[in-house]
Design a protein around this motif. Sequence first.
Motif, PDB file in Angstrom:
ATOM      1  N   ILE A  10       0.811  -1.225   0.000  1.00 51.73           N
ATOM      2  CA  ILE A  10       0.000   0.000   0.000  1.00 51.73           C
ATOM      3  C   ILE A  10       0.841   1.270   0.000  1.00 51.73           C
ATOM      4  N   SER A  11       2.159   1.122  -0.183  1.00 51.73           N
ATOM      5  CA  SER A  11       3.079   2.267  -0.241  1.00 51.73           C
ATOM      6  C   SER A  11       2.945   3.166   0.984  1.00 51.73           C
ATOM      7  N   THR A  12       2.826   2.542   2.148  1.00 49.64           N
ATOM      8  CA  THR A  12       2.630   3.288   3.393  1.00 49.64           C
ATOM      9  C   THR A  12       3.504   2.704   4.496  1.00 49.64           C
ATOM     10  N   LEU A  13       4.090   3.588   5.309  1.00 50.98           N
ATOM     11  CA  LEU A  13       4.852   3.146   6.470  1.00 50.98           C
ATOM     12  C   LEU A  13       3.872   2.645   7.524  1.00 50.98           C
ATOM     13  N   THR A  14       4.049   1.403   7.951  1.00 50.55           N
ATOM     14  CA  THR A  14       3.071   0.808   8.875  1.00 50.55           C
ATOM     15  C   THR A  14       3.690   0.360  10.196  1.00 50.55           C
ATOM     16  N   THR A  15       4.958   0.730  10.444  1.00 54.90           N
ATOM     17  CA  THR A  15       5.574   0.358  11.711  1.00 54.90           C
ATOM     18  C   THR A  15       5.952   1.565  12.561  1.00 54.90           C
ATOM     19  N   ASN A  16       5.821   2.757  12.016  1.00 59.80           N
ATOM     20  CA  ASN A  16       6.080   3.979  12.788  1.00 59.80           C
ATOM     21  C   ASN A  16       5.309   5.134  12.173  1.00 59.80           C
ATOM     22  N   VAL A  17       5.243   6.246  12.873  1.00 52.30           N
ATOM     23  CA  VAL A  17       4.402   7.367  12.422  1.00 52.30           C
ATOM     24  C   VAL A  17       5.196   8.643  12.148  1.00 52.30           C
ATOM     25  N   THR A  18       6.507   8.590  12.244  1.00 53.76           N
ATOM     26  CA  THR A  18       7.312   9.801  12.098  1.00 53.76           C
ATOM     27  C   THR A  18       7.063  10.499  10.766  1.00 53.76           C
ATOM     28  N   GLY A  19       7.137   9.735   9.666  1.00 55.30           N
ATOM     29  CA  GLY A  19       6.949  10.331   8.350  1.00 55.30           C
ATOM     30  C   GLY A  19       5.545  10.845   8.109  1.00 55.30           C
ATOM     31  N   HIS A  20       4.560  10.269   8.783  1.00 55.26           N
ATOM     32  CA  HIS A  20       3.166  10.670   8.570  1.00 55.26           C
ATOM     33  C   HIS A  20       2.904  12.090   9.073  1.00 55.26           C
ATOM     34  N   PHE A  21       3.667  12.534  10.060  1.00 54.26           N
ATOM     35  CA  PHE A  21       3.523  13.918  10.518  1.00 54.26           C
ATOM     36  C   PHE A  21       3.896  14.894   9.401  1.00 54.26           C
ATOM     37  N   ALA A  22       4.926  14.568   8.636  1.00 54.68           N
ATOM     38  CA  ALA A  22       5.355  15.433   7.539  1.00 54.68           C
ATOM     39  C   ALA A  22       4.304  15.478   6.435  1.00 54.68           C
ATOM     40  N   TYR A  23       3.773  14.300   6.077  1.00 49.63           N
ATOM     41  CA  TYR A  23       2.745  14.250   5.035  1.00 49.63           C
ATOM     42  C   TYR A  23       1.473  14.968   5.479  1.00 49.63           C
ATOM     43  N   PHE A  24       1.101  14.798   6.732  1.00 51.65           N
ATOM     44  CA  PHE A  24      -0.078  15.477   7.271  1.00 51.65           C
ATOM     45  C   PHE A  24       0.104  16.993   7.213  1.00 51.65           C
ATOM     46  N   SER A  25       1.268  17.459   7.592  1.00 48.28           N
ATOM     47  CA  SER A  25       1.550  18.891   7.577  1.00 48.28           C
ATOM     48  C   SER A  25       1.513  19.446   6.159  1.00 48.28           C
ATOM     49  N   GLU A  26       2.055  18.677   5.207  1.00 45.18           N
ATOM     50  CA  GLU A  26       2.063  19.123   3.813  1.00 45.18           C
ATOM     51  C   GLU A  26       0.639  19.292   3.280  1.00 45.18           C
ATOM     52  N   GLU A  27      -0.212  18.301   3.539  1.00 46.58           N
ATOM     53  CA  GLU A  27      -1.584  18.374   3.050  1.00 46.58           C
ATOM     54  C   GLU A  27      -2.358  19.512   3.718  1.00 46.58           C
ATOM     55  N   MET A  28      -2.099  19.757   4.979  1.00 45.50           N
ATOM     56  CA  MET A  28      -2.769  20.846   5.682  1.00 45.50           C
ATOM     57  C   MET A  28      -2.354  22.205   5.126  1.00 45.50           C
ATOM     58  N   ILE A  29      -1.071  22.397   4.878  1.00 43.73           N
ATOM     59  CA  ILE A  29      -0.559  23.673   4.386  1.00 43.73           C
ATOM     60  C   ILE A  29      -1.061  23.968   2.980  1.00 43.73           C
ATOM     61  N   THR A  30      -1.176  22.927   2.154  1.00 45.77           N
ATOM     62  CA  THR A  30      -1.643  23.113   0.775  1.00 45.77           C
ATOM     63  C   THR A  30      -3.162  23.125   0.660  1.00 45.77           C
ATOM     64  N   GLY A  31      -3.838  23.004   1.791  1.00 46.88           N
ATOM     65  CA  GLY A  31      -5.290  23.098   1.792  1.00 46.88           C
ATOM     66  C   GLY A  31      -6.006  21.814   1.397  1.00 46.88           C
ATOM     67  N   GLN A  32      -5.273  20.700   1.307  1.00 45.44           N
ATOM     68  CA  GLN A  32      -5.882  19.407   0.959  1.00 45.44           C
ATOM     69  C   GLN A  32      -6.322  18.702   2.242  1.00 45.44           C
ATOM     70  N   PHE A  33      -7.356  19.267   2.879  1.00 49.01           N
ATOM     71  CA  PHE A  33      -7.745  18.784   4.210  1.00 49.01           C
ATOM     72  C   PHE A  33      -8.268  17.340   4.185  1.00 49.01           C
ATOM     73  N   ALA A  34      -8.984  16.973   3.120  1.00 56.06           N
ATOM     74  CA  ALA A  34      -9.506  15.609   3.026  1.00 56.06           C
ATOM     75  C   ALA A  34      -8.366  14.596   2.925  1.00 56.06           C
ATOM     76  N   LYS A  35      -7.316  14.968   2.210  1.00 59.52           N
ATOM     77  CA  LYS A  35      -6.161  14.073   2.069  1.00 59.52           C
ATOM     78  C   LYS A  35      -5.332  14.015   3.348  1.00 59.52           C
ATOM     79  N   ALA A  36      -5.479  15.032   4.186  1.00 53.36           N
ATOM     80  CA  ALA A  36      -4.704  15.067   5.436  1.00 53.36           C
ATOM     81  C   ALA A  36      -5.290  14.135   6.497  1.00 53.36           C
ATOM     82  N   VAL A  37      -6.593  13.878   6.407  1.00 53.79           N
ATOM     83  CA  VAL A  37      -7.269  13.081   7.441  1.00 53.79           C
ATOM     84  C   VAL A  37      -6.673  11.684   7.611  1.00 53.79           C
ATOM     85  N   PRO A  38      -6.412  10.939   6.506  1.00 48.25           N
ATOM     86  CA  PRO A  38      -5.844   9.594   6.689  1.00 48.25           C
ATOM     87  C   PRO A  38      -4.522   9.605   7.459  1.00 48.25           C
ATOM     88  N   TYR A  39      -3.675  10.592   7.224  1.00 47.44           N
ATOM     89  CA  TYR A  39      -2.393  10.656   7.933  1.00 47.44           C
ATOM     90  C   TYR A  39      -2.612  10.883   9.429  1.00 47.44           C
TER      91      TYR A  39
END
Length: 251
Positions: free
Chosen positions: A36-65
Amino acid sequence: MFRHQGKNRTFRHNLRLASNLSLVAGIVNSVGVLAISTLTTNVTGHFAYFSEEMITGQFAKAVPYLLYIFFFFLGAFVSNFCIETAAFRKKKYIHTTPMLLEISLLIAVGLWSYWNFTEDINNNHIAYFLLFAMGIQNALVTKISQSTVRTTHLTGLFTDLGIETSQFLFYRNHPDAGKLRKNIFLKLSIIVFFFTGCISGTMLFYRIGLKTLLVAALLISIALTMDNLIFYYNFTRRRLKRKYTAKHTKS
């Protein structure tokens, strides 16, 4: 390796725990990335992806992170809640419920294609299950080993390894050098077994897909079984020894 805590816990217990469950984490890590092209043993990288989606206004895409982070946290919470509940009730097998829950989750995802889920239940849901399972494992290992062992991610491990290796160069003749040497060996073992899990998980994934997670579940099941067998063997041996000693003392 699961039941011993505090002063009763030895380096050997931690080594067995680390080698088995870091191997499992390596398998889960490779399967998550490949399936699934997703890190599933830790959450460190997900904070970066969540922040990116929030800053670019992609709020729906930020929710999964955000949910990835939450499910890892939830797994850790549930794991320790089960441990504390068992300890409060003075049960001997405080590790059993978290481990059985992790095994069930790995089996559920391993058999994902057989559940006839709709398209709405997609890759994100697989990630939620696996992150929840790894949260359970990480909390259990941390609790049992008193924060000596980490098995689901390597960032802090490499940091500690770097520090301790540097210390060893200065304190190799110190009275505590033996303990330092054991710590270094333990961390190297975790890294080697995690890497082995990633390699074997990748090879298996290209052959059997998500069913690779059934192998991870099997490894945990074997570890639990062996742990119980060793415990009952030692318990029976001590009991027979006491009876033998008492019998000859009376005679």
